[in-house]
Design a protein around this motif. Structure first.
Motif, PDB file in Angstrom:
ATOM      1  N   PRO A   1      27.104 -24.731  14.669  1.00  0.00           N
ATOM      2  CA  PRO A   1      26.343 -24.650  13.421  1.00  0.00           C
ATOM      3  C   PRO A   1      25.516 -25.902  13.130  1.00  0.00           C
ATOM      4  CG  PRO A   1      28.560 -23.824  13.092  1.00  0.00           C
ATOM      5  CD  PRO A   1      28.517 -24.420  14.463  1.00  0.00           C
ATOM      6  N   GLU A   2      26.105 -27.081  13.370  1.00  0.00           N
ATOM      7  CA  GLU A   2      25.424 -28.300  12.984  1.00  0.00           C
ATOM      8  C   GLU A   2      24.294 -28.697  13.928  1.00  0.00           C
ATOM      9  OE1 GLU A   2      27.196 -28.183   9.592  1.00  0.00           O
ATOM     10  OE2 GLU A   2      25.682 -29.659  10.095  1.00  0.00           O
TER      11      GLU A   2
ATOM     12  N   PRO B   1      21.354 -26.760   7.150  1.00  0.00           N
ATOM     13  CA  PRO B   1      22.820 -26.731   7.031  1.00  0.00           C
ATOM     14  C   PRO B   1      23.347 -25.313   7.196  1.00  0.00           C
ATOM     15  CG  PRO B   1      21.838 -28.013   5.254  1.00  0.00           C
ATOM     16  CD  PRO B   1      20.702 -27.332   5.964  1.00  0.00           C
ATOM     17  N   SER B   2      24.472 -25.186   7.897  1.00  0.00           N
ATOM     18  CA  SER B   2      25.048 -23.869   8.118  1.00  0.00           C
ATOM     19  C   SER B   2      26.534 -24.024   8.385  1.00  0.00           C
ATOM     20  CB  SER B   2      24.357 -23.175   9.294  1.00  0.00           C
ATOM     21  OG  SER B   2      24.493 -23.953  10.466  1.00  0.00           O
TER      22      SER B   2
ATOM     23  N   LEU C   1      28.354 -20.736   4.267  1.00  0.00           N
ATOM     24  CA  LEU C   1      29.351 -19.881   3.630  1.00  0.00           C
ATOM     25  C   LEU C   1      30.307 -20.769   2.840  1.00  0.00           C
ATOM     26  CD1 LEU C   1      30.186 -17.505   6.623  1.00  0.00           C
ATOM     27  CD2 LEU C   1      28.465 -17.200   4.833  1.00  0.00           C
ATOM     28  N   LEU C   2      30.535 -20.455   1.572  1.00  0.00           N
ATOM     29  CA  LEU C   2      31.389 -21.263   0.711  1.00  0.00           C
ATOM     30  C   LEU C   2      32.795 -20.684   0.661  1.00  0.00           C
ATOM     31  CD1 LEU C   2      28.923 -21.983  -2.226  1.00  0.00           C
ATOM     32  CD2 LEU C   2      29.825 -23.645  -0.615  1.00  0.00           C
TER      33      LEU C   2
ATOM     34  N   ARG D   1      25.859 -31.639   8.191  1.00  0.00           N
ATOM     35  CA  ARG D   1      24.738 -31.379   7.285  1.00  0.00           C
ATOM     36  C   ARG D   1      25.166 -30.570   6.063  1.00  0.00           C
ATOM     37  NH1 ARG D   1      22.190 -30.774  12.335  1.00  0.00           N
ATOM     38  NH2 ARG D   1      20.548 -32.294  12.727  1.00  0.00           N
ATOM     39  N   LYS D   2      26.124 -29.653   6.246  1.00  0.00           N
ATOM     40  CA  LYS D   2      26.566 -28.838   5.112  1.00  0.00           C
ATOM     41  C   LYS D   2      27.210 -29.696   4.027  1.00  0.00           C
ATOM     42  CE  LYS D   2      30.896 -27.810   7.540  1.00  0.00           C
ATOM     43  NZ  LYS D   2      31.711 -26.781   8.200  1.00  0.00           N
ATOM     44  N   VAL D   3      27.893 -30.786   4.432  1.00  0.00           N
ATOM     45  CA  VAL D   3      28.537 -31.678   3.462  1.00  0.00           C
ATOM     46  C   VAL D   3      27.495 -32.510   2.727  1.00  0.00           C
ATOM     47  CG1 VAL D   3      30.116 -33.629   3.190  1.00  0.00           C
ATOM     48  CG2 VAL D   3      30.703 -31.754   4.734  1.00  0.00           C
ATOM     49  N   THR D   4      26.567 -33.122   3.477  1.00  0.00           N
ATOM     50  CA  THR D   4      25.538 -33.926   2.825  1.00  0.00           C
ATOM     51  C   THR D   4      24.638 -33.059   1.953  1.00  0.00           C
ATOM     52  OG1 THR D   4      24.104 -33.758   4.776  1.00  0.00           O
ATOM     53  CG2 THR D   4      25.566 -35.663   4.636  1.00  0.00           C
TER      54      THR D   4
END
Length: 294
Positions: free
Chosen positions: A87-88, A93-94, A125-126, A275-278
């Motif tokens: 994903p990254e 972001p994914s 996805l959360l 990237r999803k965190v940032t």
């Protein structure tokens, strides 16, 4: 035999095995014929076995070469696929973002924040866990947490970004006020108080004895009991906002409010954050500038 093998050499060998040609393999890999030939020679030296029979007209695999090809072609393809679909590695972001937050923030404002974030970043996805339990972020595989602390968390494996400090205001239902009036001072013994056990009355200047009518550890419970007319409750403005607008709560004690604990965004420390965190961190800070919690 404990031999470390360069996977790049294996990849070049597989290309030769599939094309039975150094020239074709080099073209496929966008390398020179000499580079591929030297790679096969290095691999043969490492393994101590001849992998390819070379003649002026053709290339053929040896018995060892056939065995190596059959044992490596599928795992190598799987490895390529795994790396390519990480994903990254995507520009946006994914992947799944695992997030935890206390109950008091779970429905509002976190629900609204999550909805807007999901719209902006549809590839993420959360996975949101709403709990008052002290979650071990690293041990349980969480990416982020919203936490309420008097002081910043001291765990050196975590980064704690302070978002602000919670503010508690005092509310009662119109029916309670009509029946009992409004308190003159905080902790007035003539009134029923709905109190969170995490709040030390002495911190707010309330002198003993102080005996709340209802004691709880859930801010939503404080709101609902206050809305139902059980007494005077202290809660963050964002929890009382909807009931206040609907006329189900009124603010008491004038402009009196007390400072609560700090609100922190917490995540495992790492030089290379996904990237999803940032993306969530930056989105949350952006959202809070336009929609302050206090």
């Amino acid at each position: 035999m404990n031999t470390t093998v360069d996977l790049d050499l294996v990849a070049q060998f597989v290309a030769v095995a599939e094309t039975l040609s150094f020239s074709a393999a080099a073209k496929k890999l966008q390398l020179t014929k000499g580079t591929v030939s030297r790679a096969i020679a290095r691999l043969e030296a490492t393994l101590g076995a001849e992998l390819v029979h070379r003649t002026t007209r053709q290339v053929a695999l040896s018995t060892a070469g056939v065995a190596l090809y059959e044992r490596t072609v599928t795992p190598l393809a799987a490895l390529r696929d795994a790396v390519a679909t990480l994903p990254e590695t995507e520009q946006r972001p994914s992947g799944t973002l695992r997030l935890t937050a206390p109950v008091a923030m779970g429905s509002h404002p976190l629900g609204e924040i999550a909805a807007h974030f999901a719209t902006r970043f549809p590839e993420v996805l959360l996975d949101v866990h709403v709990t008052n339990r002290a979650v071990d972020l690293v041990g349980e595989g969480f990416d982020l947490a919203l936490r309420v602390h008097v002081a910043p968390p001291k765990d050196s494996s975590l980064v704690a970004r302070r978002l602000g400090r919670s503010e508690l205001r005092f509310y009662a239902s119109p029916a309670y006020v009509a029946r009992r009036g409004t308190p003159r001072v905080l902790g007035d013994p003539a009134h029923s108080w709905i109190w969170s056990r995490v709040l030390d009355p002495r911190h707010f200047g309330i002198k003993p004895p102080f005996a709340p009518r209802i004691l709880t550890d859930d801010a939503h419970f404080v709101r609902e009991a206050t809305r139902a007319g059980a007494g005077v409750g202290a809660m963050p403005p964002y929890l009382a906002e909807a009931a206040l607008t609907a006329g189900e709560l009124v603010r008491v004690l004038g402009a009196r409010h007390v400072a609560g604990a700090g609100i922190y965004l917490v995540y495992p420390s790492s030089k290379n954050l996904p990237r999803k965190v940032t993306a969530f961190r930056d989105f949350l800070l952006e959202w809070l500038r336009a929609h302050p919690l206090l």
